[in-house]
Structures are given as structure tokens and as C-alpha cells.
Design an enzyme around this catalytic site. Structure first.
Site, PDB file in Angstrom:
ATOM      1  N   TRP A  34      38.612  35.744  33.075  1.00 45.30           N
ATOM      2  CA  TRP A  34      39.047  34.534  32.293  1.00 45.30           C
ATOM      3  C   TRP A  34      37.921  33.498  32.224  1.00 45.30           C
ATOM      4  CZ3 TRP A  34      43.006  35.970  29.344  1.00 45.30           C
ATOM      5  CH2 TRP A  34      43.801  36.840  29.676  1.00 45.30           C
ATOM      6  N   GLU A  46      53.118  34.043  29.379  1.00 46.22           N
ATOM      7  CA  GLU A  46      53.162  32.711  29.687  1.00 46.22           C
ATOM      8  C   GLU A  46      53.804  32.085  28.330  1.00 46.22           C
ATOM      9  OE1 GLU A  46      49.651  31.890  32.706  1.00 46.22           O
ATOM     10  OE2 GLU A  46      49.009  31.663  30.911  1.00 46.22           O
TER      11      GLU A  46
END
Length: 766
Positions: A480, A348
Site C-alpha cells: 500500500w 472498509e
């Protein structure tokens, strides 16, 4: 007739024996080979312990077994120099193939455990532990007089070498004590890798002595938008409250954060090592580095700090100062962590600042790089060479394929919408660790399908030959923590579904019903270990319920010692709330909250049930309907199913409520409307269950039945409607935000079994 009765009786006896055996050996993950035997071996304080002939290599593991038995029986077992009757015997067996292989032969006279290496003995101890009563986990419980271990012949080894869990401590921070608790659970279920995500935009969590600002500044933040979401949810769910121990006051500001000193991390690493869990550090570069850039602005290409089109500003791969910084960081990381692996991240990455940088243009020209994708590969490969100089192997997320991957890097696959990534990497000869978002992102809110989906996960992707498949070295689940603000919430998110993954990776034998029965035997143990696990789902209702005259709510507890409590005042059920009767009658509109409780007070999901009165909706006359439904496709990004644009870009017919493969090119966003009619075969109360990734809304007869809208991971929501026999207009509006989709519609009628909506029920007009 007599033969039939005899056959039926024999079958019932076989089922009873099979069920009894499953309860007799409640081991997770289940061994590769377990042959049940009659009888049992009884451990008492007089039982002897015979250590391996050369005990020196196995001192830690034998001490762990002695400690386990001491906690159960109240005193250590006496030892013997040679095999005697009534003994637990540990023997080294060099003929076993792997470091984790072990055997266990249990008969009424003795237990014989063999292993080639210390790790194998440790795995055997965990198996023996699971065969003991859960009460042994309670140090305050009275000493046991005896422990019966069922007789068996067992041979065991893992299928995959990488059996991992990932924990993000950057978005929300977790104490050293919690890391040790996490490691204990990994070890109990024979998981062997802990991937620690130590740095990200929201916080830098590991001390780096050469750059003290990384922790003095980068480890702390004011509350952000993720914290505010958690605080809002904490109103209805106390597990979503932020752990207070990570909140401080500094210079008149409230700050959240924390970090591990190198001494603390050495302690955690040692703790993991004696439990045969390897800790792999991740320092995420070149993206996800805002916490570092705020402390050291020279790291970005032009000193900018913030967000680009999609992600945060990355470090600049075109300044030598960046590489000096990175090499200094990883020098300390390589010295601190004994694992041969270091995870670079490299996912990302917002490359717009690179594209605008004159320095990057010069670097690309000097190194013959044609675009910013190759510039990222340049950064990754240069860091890999540095890792290799420290004797380390680089792991990166699957974006490291972009711009070219070195033959020695390990790829960690996560992007479900790029299914060819692990295939290409394996064919290239790279080792691959499978961590696809669906079903292995454990930050996705669990529902009734979550454990099933994990248990049926296949680590080897389609399209690989047997030789290529050897490059798939295992898998891990990722946690996460943007929206996991507390240790209790973390427990809830990964337990018990980690046990399903443990069995997939160790045993790789699919026996789901057997697994579920064994799992039921583990909840008491988890209670005593202080694990705030997710309790099994409750059934017998939907979130939105209807009744014509009256409804009867009957909820069968999935565990015998589970208590279901409720409120009708809008408050959250607690251990003092009323116990739900076996049959609760509803004859007027009502909102109630339900929750299940374990004997230790662990609360399960909080269910909010709405009841409304309704007449049966009248059927519609439909002539000459084509089988299936019409799907209208809408290209674009729609954050809600109610916001899909007016005009479809294309239309075609489908058999059921599904999104065909290949929609949304390259994992892009889109909307869809699936419409036609549903022909129900009998008048009744129909419950519908809509599973979506991302979001969807089900309408029947123009009434909203299930609202599962918004962008989210795969999740199921439900609702009811009273339908008269016959045809009824049906519409499912669906949105995909990009990154992989799922759409599934199931039903039950009058409280019956949950099942897929048959194709034959669906029709579309000409």
C-alpha cells in the site's frame, strides 16, 4: 584424542562442503529436489541448443533462453535437430504433473531440461539464469567466453498455485516502465500473480472509455496529507521524495497523479503474459470510491462527498444508477484483462450513509435484509453474478464474510485481528488467499526481523483439517503506497523480502540460514538489474548509545563488497563521505549518521546514532519478588504510550514482556503498562531492542531507554543503558490502536549476541 581430532576434522570438512554447495546452487526459491553432482557443464559459443521435438508451443520460452545466452555470450547458440554431446537439450515431458513442473539434469556432457508446458520451461530458464554469473544481467559487460553450470539432478514444482504480489498504484502512481521492472522481478523469483490496486479515494488509474471524467478528473489531486508526510521525510531520506514525472501544472494548480490508457495496460498485460505472470485488476467498491464520486456525485446516496466516522463515503447500493455504472466499468475491465479473476475490494466500507438513506431502507425491506452488513453482501453478490456473466471469478477482501458470502467467491484474508476469517471461509468451501497484515503488508517499514518473519510465515492457518487446507490456494504480499511516493522507495520496501515469500510459497521447506547464504549471492544481480533493494542490516550499535569511559564502534559489513560511510555533521552520508574505520573510538558525546553502500552506489538504511556518557546506574534492593511482571490493562484508545489514562481497568501477572492473546476484544484499541524489576547478572552496557505493533516505550530506573511510540506496523527500535549488577525498576508502556498487536523485548550485553530477556531476570513486588 586422535579419534576426536579426526571427528572434528570431518565435521569441519562437512561444513565446508555444505557451505560450498549452498554457494554453488544459489537458487531462490530453492528447488523441491536438488541432488548435487560432481563436475559442471560449460556453456560456450559452440554449445548446441536442441529444441523440443514439437517446438511450436514453446517458441516464446525457447526464444527467452536463446536471448539469455546471447546476452551472456555475445551471439546466439547454434541449434541441432537431435541430442548431441555438449548440448543444452529441451524436451517436453507429458508425464510431469503440473503446468509449472520441470526437471533439469546437468552433467559435464549436457544439460537436459524437461517440462510439460511452456510455463514449466520458463521456470526452468529462471533457475538456469540464477546459476549463471550476475554479470550476464549487464548488457554493456564484455561477452563471456564460457559459463559453468554446476552438475546436479533437479526436480521442481510449486507448492502453492497463487504466489502473488500486490501493488497499489492509486495512492502513489507508478510508470509503465516500473510495472514492467516489477513484473521482471516477480518472474525471476517464480511469482505468478500481480494484483494491481487501480482505484481508491486518492486516484483512479485506469482509463474507462464510457466515463472519461474518472481519469481526466479522478486521476489527479492536489497534494494531500500523505504527500506532506512523504515530503517531510524526504529531508532526511531522498527515497521519500515524490517522483517528479507524476506532477503537473493545470489551471494554476500543482496536481499529482496519472493513469494508464487501455492501450498501455494491454501492453503491460502482454509483457506479463510472456513472463507467465497473471495480472488481476482491483476496482475497489463499494467503499474507497471518493475519486469516482467526486467525478460522478450521483454515485453516493445523497450526493455527499467526504469522510464518515472511519472511512470515505461509499457508493450507494440502493440506486440502480450505481449498478449501471459498476456494470459499465467492469464490462470494460473484463474485456481488457484476460485473467479469470477480478478483485472487487469491498473492504472498509463506511455504512453510516446507508443507514441514514430512505432508499436503502426501502431496498433492505424489499430484499429482506436485516442490516447494512447484509446490504453490503447484497451488493457484493449482485456484482458477483455480473462477473460470472462475463466469465470472471470475484475476489474480495475478508469483509465479504460479513452479511454472508457466496460459495463461489474467493476470499483474500488481510485482517490479522480476525484470525477465524480464513478458517470460516475455508470450511465454507471458499478458496482463500492469505495476505495477513503481519507479516505480509510490505508497506510496513522493514527492520532486522522482517525477512525472518516473512520466511517463517505459514500459509495454512491453524484449525483446518487436511481437506479444508486445500482451500488455501496461496498467498501474496501487499504494498500500500500512501507513504511510498517513489519507485526507489517501492523497490526498497519489497526487495529482498519478496524473495523470502517466494521460497515459502514455491518450496515450503524451512531452511532459513541456507536461504540467507543464497540471498547474499543475489545482491550483485539485483545491483545490475537496477533494483534499489534494502541492504542487509548493520549491527554493533543501537540508536541511543551510552559509554562510561569510552566506546568502540565496530561494524562488520554483512557483505564483503559493502562500504560503510559516516558523517558527524548531521548530513546524510553519500558515496563521498568518509569510510568508517574498523574501530571508531567515541570518548565524548556525539551524534553520527551511518549508511552502507553497494558497489553500484545503492545506499542502505540511514542510521542516526546518539552517544552520551553515563555512570552505571545503581542497583536497587528488592526482597521477596514474585517471578514475572505485573500487567495493568487500560481499555480505550491512546495514540501515545505517554497518554495512557491514570486508572487501570484490570491487572494480572505475566512471565515476560508480552501481551497475552485475547486482549483488546475484536481487535480493539487498548493500553498496557508492564512493570516490575529486571535483575541483570553483571555490570555492563546493556542494549535493549523493543519490537512493537503499535507503540511502546521502555523505561529502566525511570530513564527512557527505547522510544518506539506511536501507531505503526511491527517495528524494532533500540537503546542502551549502563547498569550495575542487580535489580533495577522496569516499565514498558504499550498502546494498541486496533487491528493486531505485537510486543517483544530482546537484549545484548557489551555488544554480544541479541537474545530474549530471560523470564528469570524479571520480578514484581508483592
Amino acid at each position: 584424542m586422535w579419534k576426536f581430532l579426526k571427528l572434528t576434522g570431518a565435521l569441519c570438512l562437512l561444513l565446508q562442503v555444505t557451505f560450498a554447495q549452498k554457494q554453488r546452487y544459489p537458487i531462490i526459491p530453492y528447488p523441491q529436489q536438488l541432488v548435487p553432482q560432481t563436475g559442471e557443464f560449460v556453456i560456450t559459443p559452440a554449445t548446441r541448443l536442441v529444441l523440443p521435438a514439437d517446438p511450436a508451443p514453446f517458441l516464446i520460452e525457447t526464444a527467452q533462453l536463446e536471448l539469455l545466452l546471447t546476452q551472456a555470450l555475445g551471439k546466439p547458440l547454434p541449434t541441432a535437430d537431435k541430442a548431441v554431446k555438449g548440448a543444452i537439450i529441451m524436451r517436453q515431458n507429458l508425464a510431469l504433473a503440473g503446468e509449472e513442473d520441470y526437471t533439469m539434469d546437468v552433467n559435464p556432457q549436457q544439460i537436459v531440461i524437461t517440462a510439460k508446458a511452456p510455463t514449466g520451461f520458463f521456470r526452468a530458464v529462471q533457475t538456469l539464469r540464477q546459476l549463471m554469473p550476475p554479470i550476464i544481467e549487464d548488457a554493456a559487460a564484455p561477452d563471456l567466453k564460457k559459463i559453468a553450470i554446476p552438475a546436479m539432478q533437479l526436480k521442481d514444482h510449486p507448492t502453492y498455485g497463487w504466489r502473488g504480489m500486490h501493488l497499489d498504484v492509486s495512492r502513489h502512481f507508478f510508470s509503465v516502465a516500473y510495472l514492467k521492472k516489477f513484473i521482471d522481478l516477480l518472474a525471476l523469483y517464480k511469482m505468478n500473480k500481480l494484483h494491481l490496486h487501480l482505484t481508491d479515494d486518492q486516484g483512479w488509474r485506469i482509463e474507462i472509455k464510457k466515463y472519461p471524467l474518472l481519469t481526466s478528473q479522478g486521476a489527479w489531486r492536489e497534494f494531500n496529507n500523505q504527500d506532506s508526510v512523504c515530503m517531510k521525510k524526504a529531508v532526511d531520506n531522498p527515497d521519500m521524495a515524490i517522483d517528479q514525472e507524476h506532477i503537473i501544472q493545470r489551471d494554476g494548480k500543482t496536481l499529482y497523479g496519472g493513469f494508464y490508457t487501455q492501450e498501455q495496460m494491454k501492453d503491460v498485460i502482454k509483457y506479463a503474459a510472456v513472463r507467465h505472470v497473471e495480472i488481476i485488476p482491483e476496482i475497489d467498491m463499494p467503499g474507497h470510491m471518493m475519486a469516482a464520486i467526486r467525478a460522478y456525485p450521483f454515485l453516493s446516496c445523497s450526493g455527499e462527498i467526504g469522510w464518515g466516522k472511519d472511512f470515505s463515503t461509499p457508493v450507494c447500493p440502493c440506486n440502480e444508477a450505481t449498478f449501471t455504472f459498476a456494470e459499465d466499468i467492469f464490462t470494460e475491465i473484463a474485456a481488457l484483462f484476460p485473467s479469470k479473476y477480478i478483485h472487487l475490494g469491498a473492504d472498509e466500507v463506511e455504512k453510516t450513509s446507508w443507514a441514514a438513506s430512505p432508499a436503502c431502507a426501502a431496498t433492505m425491506k424489499a430484499n429482506n435484509l436485516k442490516d447494512v452488513e447484509e446490504l453490503q453482501s447484497y451488493f457484493v453478490k449482485r456484482m458477483e453474478k455480473f462477473f460470472q456473466s462475463k466469465g470472471k471469478v470475484l475476489i474480495g477482501w475478508d469483509e465479504i464474510l460479513q452479511g454472508g458470502i457466496s460459495p463461489t467467491a474467493v476470499l483474500m484474508y488481510w485482517r490479522s485481528w480476525v484470525p477465524d476469517a480464513p478458517v470460516l471461509a475455508a470450511r465454507h468451501g471458499n478458496q482463500v488467499i492469505m495476505t495477513p497484515g503481519n507479516p505480509l503488508y510490505f508497506d510496513g517499514i522493514p527492520d532486522r526481523n522482517s525477512i525472518y518473519n516473512v520466511y517463517h510465515f505459514e500459509p495454512v492457518p491453524k484449525g483446518l483439517t487436511a481437506a479444508e487446507a486445500t482451500h488455501i490456494i496461496g498467498a501474496q504480499a501487499n504494498i500500500w503506497t500512501e507513504y511510498i511516493p517513489s519507485e526507489k522507495r517501492a523497490d526498497y520496501m519489497f526487495m529482498p523480502r519478496m524473495t523470502a515469500l517466494a521460497e515459502v510459497l514455491w518450496t515450503h521447506h524451512a531452511d532459513y540460514n541456507n536461504y540467507l547464504q543464497r540471498l547474499n549471492e543475489h545482491y550483485k544481480r539485483l545491483d545490475l538489474l537496477g533494483v534499489h533493494y534494502r541492504l542487509p542490516d548493520l549491527d554493533g550499535f543501537t540508536e541511543d548509545n551510552v559509554f562510561v569511559d569510552k566506546a568502540t564502534l565496530s561494524v562488520q559489513p554483512p557483505l564483503t563488497d559493502m562500504t560503510i560511510r559516516y558523517t558527524t555533521t548531521g548530513t546524510i552520508p553519500d558515496t563521498a563521505s568518509a569510510i568508517l574505520p574498523k574501530n571508531f573510538i567515541i570518548n565524548k558525546p556525539l551524534t553520527m549518521k551511518l549508511a552502507a553502500f553497494s558497489p553500484t552506489g545503492n545506499r542502505g538504511d540511514i542510521y542516526t546514532l546518539h552517544y552520551r556518557q553515563s555512570d552505571y546506574l545503581k542497583a536497587t534492593v528488592v526482597k521477596d519478588a514474585f517471578p514475572g511482571l505485573q500487567l495493568d490493562y487500560y481499555q480505550g484508545t491512546f495514540k501515545s504510550a505517554t497518554k495512557i489514562k491514570a486508572t487501570a481497568d484490570s491487572s494480572f501477572r505475566i512471565n515476560n514482556v508480552i501481551i497475552p492473546e485475547g486482549m483488546g476484544k475484536g481487535g480493539g484499541a487498548f493500553g498496557a503498562k508492564l512493570h516490575g524489576y529486571i535483575n541483570v547478572p553483571a555490570t555492563g552496557i546493556y542494549s535493549f531492542y523493543l519490537t512493537c505493533d503499535d507503540g511502546g516505550i521502555l523505561y529502566i530506573d525511570d530513564q527512557e531507554v527505547v522510544n518506539n511510540d506511536g501507531w505503526h506496523a511491527p517495528f524494532q527500535k533500540s537503546g542502551q543503558v549502563a547498569l550495575e549488577k542487580g535489580w533495577h525498576p522496569l516499565l514498558v508502556a504499550f498502546v494498541e490502536g486496533g487491528g493486531g498487536y505485537m510486543l517483544k523485548l530482546e537484549y545484548s550485553v557489551n555488544g554480544g549476541k541479541l537474545q530474549p530477556v530471560p523470564d528469570a531476570w524479571l520480578g514484581a513486588g508483592k
